[in-house]
Design an enzyme around this catalytic site. Structure first.
Site, PDB file in Angstrom:
ATOM      1  CG  HIS A   1       0.005   1.197   7.693  1.00 42.61           C
ATOM      2  ND1 HIS A   1       0.856   0.651   8.436  1.00 42.61           N
ATOM      3  CD2 HIS A   1       0.362   2.012   6.564  1.00 42.61           C
ATOM      4  CE1 HIS A   1       1.910   1.136   8.109  1.00 42.61           C
ATOM      5  NE2 HIS A   1       1.813   1.880   6.910  1.00 42.61           N
ATOM      6  CD  GLU A   2      -1.277   2.623   3.174  1.00 46.60           C
ATOM      7  OE1 GLU A   2      -0.736   3.382   3.116  1.00 46.60           O
ATOM      8  OE2 GLU A   2      -0.500   1.411   2.963  1.00 46.60           O
TER       9      GLU A   2
ATOM     10  N   GLY B   1       0.761  -1.345  -0.078  1.00 46.25           N
ATOM     11  CA  GLY B   1       0.251  -0.072  -0.037  1.00 46.25           C
ATOM     12  C   GLY B   1       0.852   1.018   0.099  1.00 46.25           C
TER      13      GLY B   1
ATOM     14  CB  CYS C   1       5.678   1.986   7.490  1.00 48.76           C
ATOM     15  SG  CYS C   1       5.018   3.581   6.766  1.00 48.76           S
ATOM     16  CG  LEU C   2       6.756   1.008   1.452  1.00 48.47           C
ATOM     17  CD1 LEU C   2       5.959   1.551  -0.043  1.00 48.47           C
ATOM     18  CD2 LEU C   2       7.787   0.231   1.159  1.00 48.47           C
TER      19      LEU C   2
ATOM     20  CD  GLN D   1       3.396   5.669   2.728  1.00 50.08           C
ATOM     21  OE1 GLN D   1       2.393   5.252   2.448  1.00 50.08           O
ATOM     22  NE2 GLN D   1       4.525   4.842   3.401  1.00 50.08           N
TER      23      GLN D   1
ATOM     24  CG  HIS E   1       0.811   6.562   5.859  1.00 55.02           C
ATOM     25  ND1 HIS E   1       1.987   7.246   6.514  1.00 55.02           N
ATOM     26  CD2 HIS E   1       0.933   5.699   5.572  1.00 55.02           C
ATOM     27  CE1 HIS E   1       2.691   6.101   6.569  1.00 55.02           C
ATOM     28  NE2 HIS E   1       2.088   4.906   6.232  1.00 55.02           N
TER      29      HIS E   1
END
Ligand code: GNR
Ligand code: NI
Length: 167
Positions: A133-134, A46, A91-92, A51, A137
């Site tokens: 999670h997204e 995702g 997480c990226l 981000q 963000h």
């Protein structure tokens, strides 16, 4: 298409609250294409616009094995949630850190798809976890903020050190 660069925690810009998308137009479709390319290249499941330093409510996800099932969520809202589940998250924007987080087990999401068409989705399992999670963000929240202050500080210094060594 273009690869976008991903902000790394503790970058302040990760705490920006994203604005709703007013119109799903060519600009947003280009953003979706670039975010999808960036997510696939980084081997994430995702990616939220926050981000890549775009502060609009756009999320892309692909949980399929073959990486051929792109899901797009624009202006997404969780309208119902139930249960509790824990999962080890990564997480990226927090490379190399994996920690257990507790979230709702089941969520109902209302959003617009990549064509601007409204849809409702009932999700559980990894899909439900990833959506939460997204959407965090987009509200300026990174998963490490669920951890103790001590762990957050350790993660901050580790990432700052890593960043120094790669500059
Ligand atoms: O690639 C990702 N894997 C992942 C694993 C467990 C819980 C959440 C995620 S999302 C993450 C990609 C990412 O950082 N999205 O914001
Ligand atoms: Ni993330």
């Amino acid at each position: 298409m273009a690869l976008l660069s991903i902000l790394h925690y503790p970058d302040e810009r990760l705490h920006t609250v994203a604005k709703p998308v007013e119109k799903v137009d060519a600009r947003i479709r280009q953003l979706i294409a670039d975010m999808a390319e960036t997510m696939y290249a980084s081997r994430g499941i995702g990616l939220a616009a926050t981000q890549v330093n775009v502060h609009e409510q756009v999320v892309v996800m692909d949980l399929s094995e073959e990486k051929n099932d792109l899901q797009v969520f624009i202006n997404a809202r969780i309208t119902q949630h139930s249960g509790e589940t824990t999962h080890e998250e990564g997480c990226l924007s927090v490379p190399g850190i994996f920690e257990t987080v507790t979230r709702s087990e089941q969520v109902t999401v209302e959003a617009l798809d990549g064509e601007g068409k409204p849809f409702t989705l009932e999700a559980d399992g990894l899909l439900a976890i990833c959506i939460q999670h997204e959407l965090d963000h987009l509200q300026g929240k990174v998963f490490v903020e669920y951890l103790s202050r001590l762990k957050q500080n350790r993660i901050k210094s580790k990432l700052k050190k890593q960043e120094k060594n790669t500059l």
